[in-house]
Enzyme design. Structure first.
Site, short mmCIF file in Angstrom:
data_model
loop_
_atom_site.label_atom_id
_atom_site.label_comp_id
_atom_site.label_asym_id
_atom_site.label_seq_id
_atom_site.Cartn_x
_atom_site.Cartn_y
_atom_site.Cartn_z
N LYS A 64 0.83 -1.21 0.00
CA LYS A 64 0.00 0.00 0.00
C LYS A 64 0.87 1.26 0.00
CE LYS A 64 -3.03 3.11 0.58
NZ LYS A 64 -4.03 3.48 -0.40
N PHE B 171 -0.45 9.07 -14.61
CA PHE B 171 0.22 9.86 -13.56
C PHE B 171 1.43 10.62 -14.07
CE2 PHE B 171 -1.73 9.53 -9.37
CZ PHE B 171 -2.84 8.81 -9.75
N CYS C 93 -4.58 11.31 1.05
CA CYS C 93 -3.74 10.11 1.06
C CYS C 93 -2.29 10.39 0.70
CB CYS C 93 -4.31 9.08 0.09
SG CYS C 93 -6.01 8.68 0.46
N ARG D 253 -8.80 18.37 1.58
CA ARG D 253 -7.66 18.09 2.46
C ARG D 253 -6.34 18.20 1.67
NH1 ARG D 253 -9.69 12.64 5.25
NH2 ARG D 253 -10.92 12.54 3.34
C1 UGA Z 1 -4.77 8.08 -4.30
C2 UGA Z 1 -4.40 6.86 -5.17
O1 UGA Z 1 -4.55 7.17 -6.55
C3 UGA Z 1 -5.26 5.65 -4.81
O2 UGA Z 1 -4.81 4.50 -5.54
C4 UGA Z 1 -5.13 5.37 -3.32
O3 UGA Z 1 -5.94 4.29 -2.92
C5 UGA Z 1 -5.53 6.60 -2.55
O4 UGA Z 1 -4.70 7.72 -2.92
C6 UGA Z 1 -5.39 6.29 -1.08
O5 UGA Z 1 -4.26 6.06 -0.63
O6 UGA Z 1 -6.41 6.15 -0.40
P1 UGA Z 1 -6.63 9.98 -4.45
O7 UGA Z 1 -5.84 10.71 -3.41
O8 UGA Z 1 -8.09 9.88 -4.25
O9 UGA Z 1 -6.08 8.49 -4.64
O10 UGA Z 1 -6.44 10.77 -5.82
P2 UGA Z 1 -5.54 10.71 -7.14
O11 UGA Z 1 -6.45 10.68 -8.30
O12 UGA Z 1 -4.53 9.67 -7.07
O13 UGA Z 1 -4.87 12.16 -7.12
C7 UGA Z 1 -4.04 12.58 -6.06
C8 UGA Z 1 -3.41 13.91 -6.35
O14 UGA Z 1 -2.40 13.78 -7.35
C9 UGA Z 1 -4.37 14.98 -6.86
O15 UGA Z 1 -4.09 16.21 -6.22
C10 UGA Z 1 -4.08 15.05 -8.34
O16 UGA Z 1 -4.34 16.31 -8.88
C11 UGA Z 1 -2.59 14.75 -8.35
N1 UGA Z 1 -2.12 14.21 -9.64
C12 UGA Z 1 -2.49 12.99 -10.06
C13 UGA Z 1 -1.23 14.96 -10.41
O17 UGA Z 1 -0.85 16.09 -10.05
N2 UGA Z 1 -0.78 14.43 -11.60
C14 UGA Z 1 -1.16 13.21 -12.04
O18 UGA Z 1 -0.69 12.80 -13.12
C15 UGA Z 1 -2.03 12.48 -11.25
#
Ligand code: UGA
Length: 424
Positions: A199, A244, A255, A322
């Site tokens: 994880k 990503f 997270c 958050r």
């Molecule tokens: C993330 C993981 O993607 C999940 O697999 C995991 O289960 C979860 O955390 C957790 O640990 O519970 P989440 O935080 O909901 O999920 O959102 P994401 O879609 O992963 O985005 C996270 C952040 O990264 C956002 O602020 C998004 O804007 C940023 N991001 C994402 C980028 O800046 N660039 C990218 O290419 C992708």
């Protein structure tokens, strides 16, 4: 099967609703009475795509309670889905986990505690000892981490890339595996510590990619290359892959920031300095602030300038703010003496001191000296940008998510700047 889920937050509610949809009898338990009352009344306290429909469809199979005994009675599996926020030291605060473990009543049959909350490696072993100390040998323990992302959590739960089940006793893993009947995904069965590490390592890998592409973006800015083209060019390499690699103003959410800090701290506690992760975290902190420099380069001092923040949620599809970059930006802008307006289609920013939250994006842009696109909401892509520009005092647009078409925006008279995109 009968399942109790402790914690009615994002993870607990999605887990409960999805398990009910797979045909299990579910009881969700939380200590916050108002939340349980709302859920009983059919209200869903969070914004999560498809969750309300799933809860409604499975009304017969899902109950809500504040009582431990009512939840545990008859349960085959007890999911722990409580919050594990960071402490001041960066370690995960496990107090809510310990409360659940210590509240478990004695049972006269085998039940399995399954950990969904993200916890440091070694937590399962400590839980095991704690259960044994209380004479609860017939309570099994399994680590079954979640990989669902907010906004797509229901879909991610039902169509996961993999299901990870770490157990001390294979019979307990069998029970949790059976619970996932109907989900078509590879199952990784392993020891508890490895499941816990999977994880943390998965999230660490994802944040490393984000900080990597953000640094590439910053170098693109300095050299005239375009990061969106670069990401496409490297993403087609099957060893790298396209996901990503979206450069922007940094990652936020409940997270990534917390879990990267927790892994860094976990390593440090055992005497290891996780240098790569340290850099990933620092790059992200700096990335959130880079927009301020972009604004200052164009506007000079920000004192008295009006800056509109478009989007407050840490990403689209959620009301979650958050660790959102919007919070850092609002704080920095206010500290520089700027006037800050904001708009978000879902997230409620009314508690943000000093920020003027508008009823629409256009309203937020009225008389603004600059607009910053903070969250890539589809509503913002569809905005009438000609009208947006007409409302602004000065047409400076910083696209923090590289969502908009620079040529189109320049056509509307905007001085457009993205993240790592060629200036013209
Ligand atoms: C993330 C993981 O993607 C999940 O697999 C995991 O289960 C979860 O955390 C957790 O640990 O519970 P989440 O935080 O909901 O999920 O959102 P994401 O879609 O992963 O985005 C996270 C952040 O990264 C956002 O602020 C998004 O804007 C940023 N991001 C994402 C980028 O800046 N660039 C990218 O290419 C992708």
């Amino acid at each position: 099967m009968k399942v109790a889920v402790f914690g009615a937050g994002y993870v607990g509610l999605v887990t409960g609703a999805c398990l009910a949809d797979l045909g299990h009898e579910v009881v969700v338990r939380d200590i916050v009475e108002e939340r349980i009352d709302a859920l009983r009344g059919g209200e869903v306290p969070i914004h999560e795509e498809g969750l309300a429909q799933l809860l409604e469809r499975n009304r017969e199979r899902i109950r809500f309670t504040t009582e431990v005994n009512a939840a545990v009675e008859g349960a085959d599996v007890i999911y722990v889905a409580v919050g594990t926020p960071p402490t001041y030291s960066g370690d995960a605060d496990l107090s809510a986990v310990w409360t659940v473990v210590d509240e478990l009543p004695e049972v006269d049959r085998r039940i399995v505690v399954a950990m969904k909350s993200t916890v440091p490696v070694g937590t399962g072993r400590t839980v095991r000892h704690r259960l044994d100390d209380r004479g609860l040998e017939n309570v099994g323990y399994v680590s079954n981490p979640e990989f669902t992302a907010e906004g797509t959590a229901v879909h991610d739960f039902m169509h996961p890339d993999r299901v990870v089940i770490g157990a001390f006793d294979p019979a307990d893993a069998d029970v949790v595996e059976r619970l996932h009947d109907g989900i078509d995904a590879p199952i990784i069965r392993c020891d508890v510590a490895s499941a816990e590490m999977i994880k943390l390592a998965a999230n660490a890998a994802l944040v490393t990619r984000i900080s990597f592409i953000n640094e590439i973006a910053n170098v693109c800015e300095a050299t005239g290359a375009d990061v969106t083209t670069v990401a496409q060019g490297i993403g087609l390499d099957h060893r790298i892959g396209p996901a990503f690699l979206r450069a922007g103003i940094g990652f936020g959410g409940s997270c990534f920031p917390k879990d990267s800090l927790a892994l860094k701290q976990l390593a440090a506690n055992s005497g290891y300095s996780f240098q790569l992760l340290n850099a990933v975290i620092e790059v992200n902190e700096l990335q959130k602030r880079r927009v301020i420099g972009k604004l200052e380069r164009r506007l000079g001092s920000l004192r008295g300038k009006k800056v509109a923040l478009l989007g407050l949620a840490f990403k689209p599809g959620t009301d979650d703010m958050r660790e959102a970059p919007s919070l850092v930006l609002a704080g920095r802008l206010l500290a520089e003496g700027a006037e800050v307006s904001a708009w978000d289609p879902v997230a409620d920013g009314r508690h943000l001191d000093g920020v003027d939250v508008a009823g629409s994006a256009l309203e937020a842009l009225d008389g603004a000296d600059a607009a910053v696109l903070v969250t890539e909401w589809p509503e913002l892509r569809a905005l009438d940008w000609a009208e947006a520009g007409a409302r602004m005092r000065n047409r400076l647009l910083v696209d923090g998510r590289n969502m908009l078409d620079p040529v189109e925006m320049r056509g509307y008279g905007f001085d457009y700047e993205g993240i790592g995109r060629a200036a013209e």
